[in-house]
Design a protein around this motif. Structure first.
Motif, PDB file in Angstrom:
ATOM      1  N   LEU A   7       0.824  -1.215   0.000  1.00 41.56           N
ATOM      2  CA  LEU A   7       0.000   0.000   0.000  1.00 41.56           C
ATOM      3  C   LEU A   7       0.853   1.259   0.000  1.00 41.56           C
ATOM      4  N   VAL A  12      -2.880  -0.484   9.160  1.00 37.17           N
ATOM      5  CA  VAL A  12      -3.250  -1.364   8.059  1.00 37.17           C
ATOM      6  C   VAL A  12      -3.383  -2.778   8.609  1.00 37.17           C
ATOM      7  N   ASN A  32      -5.102  -6.924   7.599  1.00 38.41           N
ATOM      8  CA  ASN A  32      -5.738  -7.811   6.630  1.00 38.41           C
ATOM      9  C   ASN A  32      -7.078  -8.237   7.235  1.00 38.41           C
ATOM     10  N   ILE A  69      -7.104   1.017   7.577  1.00 42.49           N
ATOM     11  CA  ILE A  69      -7.262   0.453   6.236  1.00 42.49           C
ATOM     12  C   ILE A  69      -7.389  -1.059   6.358  1.00 42.49           C
ATOM     13  N   HIS A 113      -7.120  -3.957   4.420  1.00 41.93           N
ATOM     14  CA  HIS A 113      -6.530  -4.297   3.125  1.00 41.93           C
ATOM     15  C   HIS A 113      -6.933  -5.713   2.725  1.00 41.93           C
ATOM     16  N   LYS A 123      -6.029  -8.618   0.145  1.00 39.68           N
ATOM     17  CA  LYS A 123      -4.981  -9.055  -0.778  1.00 39.68           C
ATOM     18  C   LYS A 123      -5.597  -9.664  -2.032  1.00 39.68           C
ATOM     19  N   SER A 165      -9.361  -1.501   1.126  1.00 37.55           N
ATOM     20  CA  SER A 165      -8.521  -1.373  -0.066  1.00 37.55           C
ATOM     21  C   SER A 165      -8.406  -2.730  -0.743  1.00 37.55           C
ATOM     22  N   ASN A 166      -8.488  -2.681  -2.039  1.00 38.05           N
ATOM     23  CA  ASN A 166      -8.246  -3.851  -2.875  1.00 38.05           C
ATOM     24  C   ASN A 166      -7.610  -3.312  -4.146  1.00 38.05           C
TER      25      ASN A 166
END
Length: 185
Positions: A19, A87, A89, A120, A122, A124, A148-149
């Motif tokens: 990112l 950030v 996952n 964020i 995120h 993957k 986010s992607n």
């Protein structure tokens, strides 16, 4: 020209470096290589200026390694920072619990305002990318959360990051103005 220091923190393998590279338009990384300590990316963004529109900003994005073995370095990393991006996952349940520790260490200890923070989630490549409401514990649920992607919607996260940078620049500018006024009076 204003200067702002932003920390990217979070659990190991959450996508901080990918990112950071994307958002600063730095090099692409194709294989996972854990960040050792910290990596500093310097950049400017022409879409981000202070409230008076005349002052640009130079940013330092500190991409901090997520391994707890670097915890002794954290006070040095936090020094003079203006914002923190956590950030994680969203597809790894343990990350949701871990971000509470990151919040405590990097946001609460610095007494940062909510506008100086960003979460964020995120996703993957190849993940199920569920953007539903994540159940986050207080006080995390008060922070701005963006998903986010980079495969499906890379420009969405870029635009959200620009909004965040604008809030940081305004905070830095207001702080500088207060400091100047205190010297004058």
């Amino acid at each position: 020209m204003l200067k702002a220091k932003i920390l990217f923190v979070g659990p190991c393998e959450s996508g901080k470096t990918v990112l950071a590279n994307f958002l600063t338009e730095s090099s692409d990384i194709t294989e996972y290589n854990p960040t050792q300590g910290v990596r500093i990316l310097e950049f400017e963004n022409p879409h981000v200026t202070s409230n008076d529109k005349s002052t640009g900003c130079e940013f330092e994005l500190w991409d901090c390694g997520g391994d707890p073995k670097f915890e002794s370095c954290w006070p040095a990393l936090m020094k003079d920072s203006h914002g923190v991006v956590i950030v994680f996952n969203a597809d790894i349940p343990s990350h949701r619990k871990e971000i509470e520790m990151w919040y405590s260490c990097f946001i609460q200890q610095q007494f940062l305002q909510e506008t100086q923070c960003l979460l964020i989630a995120h996703h993957k490549p190849g993940s199920r990318s569920d953007k539903g409401n994540l159940a986050l514990a207080p006080p995390l649920n008060k922070l701005k959360l963006v998903h986010s992607n980079l495969e499906d919607d890379p420009e969405d996260i870029r635009m959200e990051f620009i909004k965040y940078l604008r809030s940081i620049v305004n905070s830095v500018s207001e702080s500088r103005d207060r400091e100047e006024m205190s010297i004058i009076t």
